[in-house]
Design a protein around this motif. Structure first.
Motif, mmCIF file in Angstrom:
data_model
loop_
_atom_site.group_PDB
_atom_site.id
_atom_site.type_symbol
_atom_site.label_atom_id
_atom_site.label_comp_id
_atom_site.label_asym_id
_atom_site.label_seq_id
_atom_site.Cartn_x
_atom_site.Cartn_y
_atom_site.Cartn_z
ATOM 1 N N LEU A 345 0.829 -1.198 0.000
ATOM 2 C CA LEU A 345 0.000 0.000 0.000
ATOM 3 C C LEU A 345 0.872 1.261 0.000
ATOM 4 O O LEU A 345 0.596 2.225 -0.742
ATOM 5 C CB LEU A 345 -0.910 -0.006 1.228
ATOM 6 C CG LEU A 345 -2.025 1.043 1.271
ATOM 7 C CD1 LEU A 345 -2.972 0.870 0.104
ATOM 8 C CD2 LEU A 345 -2.774 0.956 2.604
ATOM 9 N N TRP A 348 2.375 1.704 -3.477
ATOM 10 C CA TRP A 348 1.367 2.111 -4.465
ATOM 11 C C TRP A 348 1.070 3.599 -4.362
ATOM 12 O O TRP A 348 1.001 4.310 -5.351
ATOM 13 C CB TRP A 348 0.096 1.289 -4.243
ATOM 14 C CG TRP A 348 -0.937 1.497 -5.313
ATOM 15 C CD1 TRP A 348 -1.005 0.907 -6.540
ATOM 16 C CD2 TRP A 348 -2.074 2.366 -5.232
ATOM 17 N NE1 TRP A 348 -2.096 1.346 -7.230
ATOM 18 C CE2 TRP A 348 -2.778 2.255 -6.450
ATOM 19 C CE3 TRP A 348 -2.570 3.226 -4.244
ATOM 20 C CZ2 TRP A 348 -3.948 2.971 -6.717
ATOM 21 C CZ3 TRP A 348 -3.729 3.938 -4.500
ATOM 22 C CH2 TRP A 348 -4.407 3.804 -5.716
ATOM 23 N N MET A 373 -3.152 -5.732 -4.458
ATOM 24 C CA MET A 373 -4.052 -4.586 -4.392
ATOM 25 C C MET A 373 -5.511 -5.035 -4.339
ATOM 26 O O MET A 373 -6.334 -4.440 -3.643
ATOM 27 C CB MET A 373 -3.814 -3.657 -5.585
ATOM 28 C CG MET A 373 -2.449 -2.954 -5.573
ATOM 29 S SD MET A 373 -2.160 -1.970 -4.076
ATOM 30 C CE MET A 373 -3.495 -0.766 -4.190
ATOM 31 N N ILE A 376 -6.114 -6.113 -0.857
ATOM 32 C CA ILE A 376 -6.227 -4.942 0.016
ATOM 33 C C ILE A 376 -7.638 -4.355 -0.081
ATOM 34 O O ILE A 376 -8.258 -4.010 0.933
ATOM 35 C CB ILE A 376 -5.160 -3.887 -0.352
ATOM 36 C CG1 ILE A 376 -3.767 -4.366 0.100
ATOM 37 C CG2 ILE A 376 -5.474 -2.536 0.280
ATOM 38 C CD1 ILE A 376 -2.622 -3.505 -0.386
ATOM 39 N N VAL A 393 -7.892 6.142 3.028
ATOM 40 C CA VAL A 393 -6.758 5.226 3.143
ATOM 41 C C VAL A 393 -5.447 6.010 3.222
ATOM 42 O O VAL A 393 -4.551 5.671 4.014
ATOM 43 C CB VAL A 393 -6.737 4.240 1.954
ATOM 44 C CG1 VAL A 393 -5.458 3.404 1.988
ATOM 45 C CG2 VAL A 393 -7.957 3.331 1.993
#
Length: 412
Positions: A345, A348, A373, A376, A393
C-alpha cells in the motif's frame, strides 16, 4: 548572551589567567563561581559554576585533580581554574591538561599572586552586568515575538543598542522539554529536582552551542519548559537549520532520557515584523511533533499540510480508532503472515497508483502487485477508484506511518 569563560579571560585585571586546555568549551556560560574546599565537587555544584581549586584546604595530587575534572564535566560546570604557585599546587600535571582537552572542559591556570578577592569581585560584577543586559535583550525579543509593541522602529532601535541584530531574516524554533513528572515518580524529590535542573542547563548549553555554530547568534528566550531560538538563514551549500536541529535533538534525547525534547520550526525568512507570525507557525509545528512522539520529535510548519489538522486533534485515541477502522484488517493480516500488504500500500501511494513503478519498487512482478491490491480492497472494503475511499486510506496510512516507532520499514 551569558557571561562565558572566554569573556572571563578578557576581564580587566584578570590578564594573568591563562587557558591551558579545553578551548572547545570557551563558550560555556558562567553562572557563578565556586571555590572547591572538599575532596570532590559533585555534591556542591549544580551546573554553570567556574570552579576554583586552590589546594589550601585539601591536598590536590594528580588523581584528585582528575577527579575534579571528571566531576566538573558530569555536573556541567563552566570550567575549572587551578591556582598554582610555590606553596600548594606547583604545576598542573600534563595528564590533567590532556584530559581537559579530551573532555572539552576549559582548564584555566591562575597564579597565587592574583588574589581571589580580585577575581571573584571582577567576575561577580561582570555577571551582574551580563544578567541585566540578558534580561533586557530577552525582554526585547519577547516583545517582538509576541507582537507586543506600539512602535516596531522604536523597539528595533532599542534592540540595536543592546547588540541584538534583527536585520537579517530568521527562522523560529520552539522547543519543549517534556515528561519531567516521570522523574518525580521514580526518584526522591530532591534528586529529581537536581536532575531536572541539570538537564535544563545541559539543554540550554547545547542550544547556545548550536546557535554559535550557526552564526549570528541571538539570545535564547526561555519560557518555563519552552525555549525559543531565532535561527539565521542558511546558504544552499550549508546544512539546513532543520538538519542541524535534528542532530542536536537526537543527541540531547539520548542524554536527557526519560525526559523528551520536542521542537517545532516556522517557515524560514521571517523579518522583524513577521516574527510573531513565525512563532505561531512554530507552535503549530510543535503541537504536531508532540502529537506523534513515536516518529516526529521535530516538525517544520512548511511540511505540515494535513498534519496541521491531525495535530489539532487532542484526543489521540480518535486517530488510532480511525486507523484501525480503515487499515486494521491489513495490519492484522500482516501480523499473522509475511508483512506484505502494508508495504504494498505504501509503495502504491508513493508511485501515485502506478502499478508498474510500484512493482519495480518492491521488486515483485506486476501481476503479484495487482493481486495484492485486489486483496487490500477486499480486506478494507475500499475501492481505489473512489476518491473518498482513497483519501481515507491515504490519511490513515499517514497516521499509521507517523505512529510507528521504526524509522524504516521493509518494502519487499
Amino acid at each position: 548572551m551569558s557571561l562565558t569563560v572566554a569573556m572571563v579571560l578578557n576581564l580587566p585585571g584578570l590578564e594573568s589567567l591563562r587557558l591551558r586546555a579545553g578551548a572547545a568549551g570557551l563558550d560555556n556560560p558562567v553562572r557563578w563561581t565556586y571555590v572547591a574546599e572538599n575532596e570532590g565537587i559533585a555534591d556542591w555544584v549544580a551546573g554553570g559554576e567556574l570552579v576554583f581549586v586552590t589546594g589550601i584546604n585539601h591536598p590536590r595530587d594528580e588523581a584528585n585533580l582528575l577527579r575534579l575534572l571528571y566531576e566538573a564535566q558530569e555536573r556541567i560546570a563552566a570550567g575549572v581554574v587551578i591556582l598554582t604557585g610555590e606553596e600548594f599546587i606547583h604545576t598542573i600535571p600534563e595528564r590533567v591538561i590532556t584530559e581537559a582537552d579530551r573532555l572539552g572542559v576549559p582548564l584555566l591556570e591562575q597564579p597565587y599572586q592574583l588574589k581571589m578577592v580580585v577575581v571573584s569581585q571582577s567576575i561577580g560584577t561582570a555577571l551582574v552586568h551580563e544578567q541585566m543586559l540578558g534580561r533586557s535583550r530577552e525582554h526585547v525579543l519577547q516583545q517582538i515575538l509576541e507582537g507586543d509593541y506600539q512602535s516596531l522602529d522604536g523597539l528595533l532601535r532599542r534592540a540595536d543598542s543592546l547588540q541584538v541584530s534583527l536585520a537579517a531574516p530568521r527562522q523560529i524554533a520552539l522547543l519543549k522539554l517534556q515528561d519531567s513528572e516521570q522523574l518525580f515518580t521514580t526518584e526522591p524529590a530532591y534528586d529529581a529536582e537536581r536532575r531536572l535542573q541539570a538537564s535544563r542547563q545541559l539543554l540550554q548549553r547545547k542550544l547556545e552551542q548550536v546557535l554559535n555554530e550557526l552564526g549570528e547568534p541571538l539570545p535564547l528566550v526561555c519560557q518555563g519548559e519552552h525555549w525559543i531560538a531565532l535561527l539565521p538563514t542558511r546558504a544552499l551549500h550549508q546544512p539546513s537549520n532543520r538538519q542541524v536541529l535534528a542532530t542536536a535533538l537526537d543527541e540531547l534525547n539520548c542524554t536527557l532520557a526519560p525526559l523528551r525534547l520536542f521542537a517545532g520550526m516556522s517557515a524560514s525568512g521571517h523579518g522583524p515584523a513577521q516574527l510573531a507570525t513565525g512563532l505561531g507557525e512554530a507552535r503549530q509545528a510543535l503541537l504536531v511533533a508532540q502529537s506523534f512522539p513515536e516518529r516526529l520529535g521535530l516538525c517544520c510548519f512548511s511540511d505540515l499540510g494535513v498534519l496541521e489538522l491531525l495535530g489539532a486533534i487532542r484526543d489521540r485515541s480518535l486517530l488510532d480508532r480511525f486507523v484501525d477502522k480503515v487499515l486494521g484488517a491489513l495490519i492484522g493480516d500482516d501480523s499473522r503472515h509475511e508483512p506484505v500488504l502494508m508495504p504494498t500500500l505504501e509503495a502504491w501511494f508513493y508511485e501515485n497508483g502506478n502499478l508498474a513503478l510500484a512493482a519495480q519498487r518492491l521488486c515483485v512482478h506486476r501481476n503479484t502487485l495487482s493481486y495484492r491490491m485486489q486483496r487490500i480492497e477486499a480486506l478494507t472494503g475500499c475501492s481505489f477508484n473512489d476518491p473518498h475511499d482513497r483519501l481515507n486510506v491515504a490519511v490513515a496510512l499517514m497516521i499509521w506511518r507517523l505512529s510507528s516507532p521504526q524509522p524504516n520499514r521493509n518494502t519487499a
